[in-house]
Every structure is written in C-alpha cells, then in structure tokens.
Design a protein around this motif. Structure first.
Motif, PDB file in Angstrom:
ATOM      1  N   MET A   1       0.866  -1.193   0.004  1.00  0.00           N
ATOM      2  CA  MET A   1       0.115  -0.055  -0.151  1.00  0.00           C
ATOM      3  C   MET A   1       0.906   1.355   0.061  1.00  0.00           C
ATOM      4  O   MET A   1       1.887   1.420   0.715  1.00  0.00           O
ATOM      5  N   THR A   2       0.546   2.238  -0.893  1.00  0.00           N
ATOM      6  CA  THR A   2       1.289   3.461  -0.838  1.00  0.00           C
ATOM      7  C   THR A   2       1.026   4.212   0.296  1.00  0.00           C
ATOM      8  O   THR A   2       0.030   4.086   1.108  1.00  0.00           O
ATOM      9  N   ALA A   3       2.054   5.346   0.580  1.00  0.00           N
ATOM     10  CA  ALA A   3       1.853   6.123   1.709  1.00  0.00           C
ATOM     11  C   ALA A   3       0.633   6.651   1.522  1.00  0.00           C
ATOM     12  O   ALA A   3      -0.181   7.205   2.617  1.00  0.00           O
ATOM     13  N   GLU A   4       0.102   7.253   0.655  1.00  0.00           N
ATOM     14  CA  GLU A   4      -1.020   8.198   0.163  1.00  0.00           C
ATOM     15  C   GLU A   4      -2.505   7.200   0.456  1.00  0.00           C
ATOM     16  O   GLU A   4      -3.204   7.607   1.192  1.00  0.00           O
ATOM     17  N   LEU A  30      -2.468  18.591 -11.028  1.00  0.00           N
ATOM     18  CA  LEU A  30      -1.377  18.309 -11.497  1.00  0.00           C
ATOM     19  C   LEU A  30      -1.498  17.071 -12.308  1.00  0.00           C
ATOM     20  O   LEU A  30      -0.958  16.810 -13.438  1.00  0.00           O
ATOM     21  N   GLN A  31      -2.558  16.344 -11.813  1.00  0.00           N
ATOM     22  CA  GLN A  31      -2.534  14.885 -12.743  1.00  0.00           C
ATOM     23  C   GLN A  31      -3.045  15.103 -13.909  1.00  0.00           C
ATOM     24  O   GLN A  31      -2.858  14.644 -15.110  1.00  0.00           O
ATOM     25  N   LYS A  32      -4.248  16.226 -14.010  1.00  0.00           N
ATOM     26  CA  LYS A  32      -4.967  16.367 -15.179  1.00  0.00           C
ATOM     27  C   LYS A  32      -3.787  17.129 -16.323  1.00  0.00           C
ATOM     28  O   LYS A  32      -4.067  16.800 -17.324  1.00  0.00           O
ATOM     29  N   ARG A  33      -3.076  17.862 -15.650  1.00  0.00           N
ATOM     30  CA  ARG A  33      -1.874  18.602 -16.539  1.00  0.00           C
ATOM     31  C   ARG A  33      -0.934  17.549 -17.274  1.00  0.00           C
ATOM     32  O   ARG A  33      -0.938  17.300 -18.264  1.00  0.00           O
ATOM     33  N   LEU A  34      -0.404  16.674 -16.400  1.00  0.00           N
ATOM     34  CA  LEU A  34       0.524  15.535 -16.754  1.00  0.00           C
ATOM     35  C   LEU A  34      -0.460  14.494 -17.670  1.00  0.00           C
ATOM     36  O   LEU A  34       0.125  14.151 -18.751  1.00  0.00           O
ATOM     37  N   ARG A  35      -1.613  14.384 -17.495  1.00  0.00           N
ATOM     38  CA  ARG A  35      -2.353  13.352 -18.339  1.00  0.00           C
ATOM     39  C   ARG A  35      -2.497  13.935 -19.659  1.00  0.00           C
ATOM     40  O   ARG A  35      -2.570  13.446 -20.724  1.00  0.00           O
ATOM     41  N   ASP A  63      10.245  10.289 -11.830  1.00  0.00           N
ATOM     42  CA  ASP A  63       9.906  10.304 -13.097  1.00  0.00           C
ATOM     43  C   ASP A  63       9.259   8.899 -13.474  1.00  0.00           C
ATOM     44  O   ASP A  63       8.069   8.779 -14.272  1.00  0.00           O
ATOM     45  N   SER A  64       9.873   7.770 -13.282  1.00  0.00           N
ATOM     46  CA  SER A  64       9.318   6.819 -13.627  1.00  0.00           C
ATOM     47  C   SER A  64       8.022   6.301 -12.949  1.00  0.00           C
ATOM     48  O   SER A  64       7.018   5.811 -13.366  1.00  0.00           O
ATOM     49  N   TYR A  65       8.151   6.806 -11.588  1.00  0.00           N
ATOM     50  CA  TYR A  65       6.807   6.515 -10.896  1.00  0.00           C
ATOM     51  C   TYR A  65       5.451   7.216 -11.599  1.00  0.00           C
ATOM     52  O   TYR A  65       4.516   6.680 -11.597  1.00  0.00           O
ATOM     53  N   TYR A 211       4.450  16.472  -8.060  1.00  0.00           N
ATOM     54  CA  TYR A 211       3.076  15.211  -8.148  1.00  0.00           C
ATOM     55  C   TYR A 211       3.583  14.077  -7.635  1.00  0.00           C
ATOM     56  O   TYR A 211       2.906  13.569  -6.818  1.00  0.00           O
ATOM     57  N   ALA A 212       4.948  13.813  -7.690  1.00  0.00           N
ATOM     58  CA  ALA A 212       5.462  12.436  -6.916  1.00  0.00           C
ATOM     59  C   ALA A 212       5.337  12.701  -5.377  1.00  0.00           C
ATOM     60  O   ALA A 212       5.035  11.706  -4.688  1.00  0.00           O
ATOM     61  N   GLU A 213       5.737  13.951  -4.758  1.00  0.00           N
ATOM     62  CA  GLU A 213       5.543  14.251  -3.397  1.00  0.00           C
ATOM     63  C   GLU A 213       3.913  14.106  -3.053  1.00  0.00           C
ATOM     64  O   GLU A 213       3.961  13.475  -1.858  1.00  0.00           O
ATOM     65  N   LEU A 214       3.169  14.801  -3.614  1.00  0.00           N
ATOM     66  CA  LEU A 214       1.948  14.599  -3.249  1.00  0.00           C
ATOM     67  C   LEU A 214       1.187  13.246  -2.951  1.00  0.00           C
ATOM     68  O   LEU A 214       0.468  12.827  -2.388  1.00  0.00           O
ATOM     69  N   LYS A 215       1.905  12.608  -4.157  1.00  0.00           N
ATOM     70  CA  LYS A 215       1.107  11.126  -4.117  1.00  0.00           C
ATOM     71  C   LYS A 215       1.709  10.091  -2.959  1.00  0.00           C
ATOM     72  O   LYS A 215       1.311   9.009  -3.046  1.00  0.00           O
ATOM     73  N   GLY A 216       3.092  10.620  -2.811  1.00  0.00           N
ATOM     74  CA  GLY A 216       3.510   9.956  -1.650  1.00  0.00           C
ATOM     75  C   GLY A 216       4.332   8.889  -2.150  1.00  0.00           C
ATOM     76  O   GLY A 216       4.487   7.557  -1.719  1.00  0.00           O
TER      77      GLY A 216
END
Length: 320
Positions: A1-4, A30-35, A63-65, A211-216
């Motif tokens: 399970m991820t931290a988030e 951020l997810q919408k922008r990256l998507r 990056d890969s995550y 985004y990576a920080e927010l997603k954990g």
C-alpha cells in the motif's frame, strides 16, 4: 500500500482539513496537466497503438513512478487497447531496498518483473574512481532492458525522461559534443529490434517532482551516481533552472524551438542542399520535392499561443 493510500484509509472517516483539501486539489490539477501532456505526446508521435505491449521501465525515481501512474490512468479511457507491464532492473547496488518496488507494484495491481543483473560491479571495476559512471551504467542498463523486452514480447519500451531531460541533452550535445542533437520522444534502436518511447516528453520536471511528493511514491535514490555533483548534466540543469527563474517562459520557448526547425537557416549540408540553390526559383530550390523538409520563415510558421507546446508539420529535429 502506498503512503497516500494508507493515509486515505486511515482518515476515511475523518473530515478533511483545509490543508488536505488544498493538497488534494493541487494533486488533481497536476494529474490533469500531466495526463493532458502525456496524451498529447503519445498522439503527436504515435507512441502507443492498438494491441501494444508497453514495458514501463521503473527505476524507483520520481519520473518513472509518475509515468507509470499516468499511463495506468490513461489506459482506462484510451481509444486503443494496450497492455502495461512494469519492469525494474536490480543492478545490485549495495544497500538497495529490494522490497520497496515489488511491494508497491503489487499494491497497485500492475503486472511486473524484477530483473537482477550485477551491472554495479562491472561499472565499479571498469570506471576509475572519481570518473563519471553514468555513460557505462546507462549502456549496460539499456542493453539488459532491450533484451528483456524481447523475452516478454513487449514491442514498446517506455522511459521516464521528461522535457527538461530533452533540453539538457540538447545543450550537452551542443556544448560538449558539437552537435544539434536532443533526446527523441520516440526512437528505434540501432538494430531495429526495439522501439523506445518517452511519454513524459512534454512534461516539466518540477510538475513531476511535486506530483510525486503529493502522491507519496516510495522514492529510491540512486547511490551509484547520485553523489557525482560535478557532472556536466548537473551544470546544464543548473543553467536551465537559473534561466527559468530569471526569465519565466524561456524553457517553454526553447523546447518549442526543437519542434520547429528551419534547416535552410542552419549550416548542415547533409540536411539541406545549399550547393543546389539557384536564382530564379522560390527560395532557390529547384526541386521542391527534394527539399520537402524546408520551411520558409513566415508569419504562418510562427508558433502562437501562451507557451504551450505546439507541434508543427515539416521537419522535426527530434526525429533526426
């Protein structure tokens, strides 16, 4: 399970604080922008097609995550059906936390493989102490991943390089290699057997990092080369970051320039037929078909807009 996901489960019955709401809103934005940017890159370069099996190379870095996360998100609503399989290359670096990636990948339900190759020992044996290890390390890693893609029947190999990586490579080649050459969003290997795609080609590193920080994501640092602070790439990165800070929008403009090349206004005789130019013909071109990549500078060819990437027709330096 991820931290988030753990935090979400723990606080499922607890009202969200204003800070949590702001974090969630920012994450969704951020997810919408990256998507959107990943979708645009995939469409512009025809990166993913019906029936593709995409091997997503996961290093354990931000990056890969982020790439895997966005591709999984797009897979749910994409107009084509494609398969994703995550692959991590365990290079046997001392202290590498081998359990983190398998646990994370199992928790999100994505098929995955962990490939074990002791490339670390080879790099440390061959490269003198204090010298840059990245070149040999990347070649060994690339060769291993190419071979494994064949083993599992993957026809596309997705790497997590982003827009900043592409620009850094461009300036590295120009400053130290004497070439106008970048990192292409789509590439076929020298032997013609593997196709590499870079879905994050339009994405900004600072967006990915946030985004990576927010997603954990459970980030794993690279201890093999991460301490080599004086790498040429780091010098270029700091230069670009300085420009971005002092001149907002410059990075976007520079990347757009890689997508809008005028060969007739450079000096590569292999790219444009300067010797064949003659008076009496538009732009001096006797045979327009022989110079299909030529684009005259005109008002119509000038990119317009608010700084977003605009893919233009004609020649594209990233494909050279």
């Amino acid at each position: 399970m991820t931290a988030e996901s753990f935090l979400d489960a723990e606080n499922a019955d607890t009202p969200m604080s204003d800070i949590d709401k702001k974090r969630k809103t920012r994450q969704n934005k951020l997810q919408k922008r990256l998507r959107r940017e990943v979708g645009q890159a995939i469409e512009a370069f025809n990166m993913i097609e019906e029936g593709d099996k995409v091997m997503v190379c996961l290093s354990g870095g931000k990056d890969s995550y982020a790439m895997l996360d966005i591709l999984l998100n797009l897979q749910k609503s994409a107009p084509v059906n494609f398969e994703l399989v995550a692959v991590n290359l365990d290079q046997k670096q001392p202290g590498f936390p081998e359990h983190i990636l398998p646990e994370y990948l199992a928790s999100i339900g994505v098929p995955f493989h962990i490939v074990e190759r002791d490339t670390y020992s080879i790099v440390k044996e061959v490269v003198p102490e204090g010298k840059t290890t990245c070149g040999l390390c990347s070649r060994l890693r690339r060769g291993t991943l190419y071979g494994f893609a064949d083993e599992i029947g993957a026809n596309k190999i997705a790497l997590g390089h982003h827009r900043d990586d592409i620009l850094e490579t461009f300036f590295l080649n120009m400053f130290y290699g004497g070439k106008l050459k970048a990192m292409p969003p789509k590439l076929v290997s020298d032997d013609g057997k593997n196709m590499v795609i870079r879905p994050l080609a339009y994405a900004r590193e600072k967006d990915i990092a946030e985004y990576a920080e927010l997603k954990g994501f459970p980030i794993i640092p690279c201890n093999l080369c991460g301490s080599q602070e004086n790498l040429q790439r780091q010098v270029i990165k700091e230069m670009l970051q300085g420009w971005d800070k002092s001149h907002p929008g410059r990075i976007e403009t520079m990347f757009r320039s890689l997508c809008n090349v005028v060969p007739s206004h450079l000096a590569d005789t292999a790219l444009f037929d300067f010797k064949g130019l003659q008076l009496g013909f538009p732009h001096g071109i006797v045979d327009p078909n022989a110079a299909a990549g030529f684009r005259a500078e005109s008002e119509e060819d000038t990119p317009k807009g608010n700084g977003d990437v605009q893919m233009m027709e004609r020649i594209d330096i990233l494909s050279l």
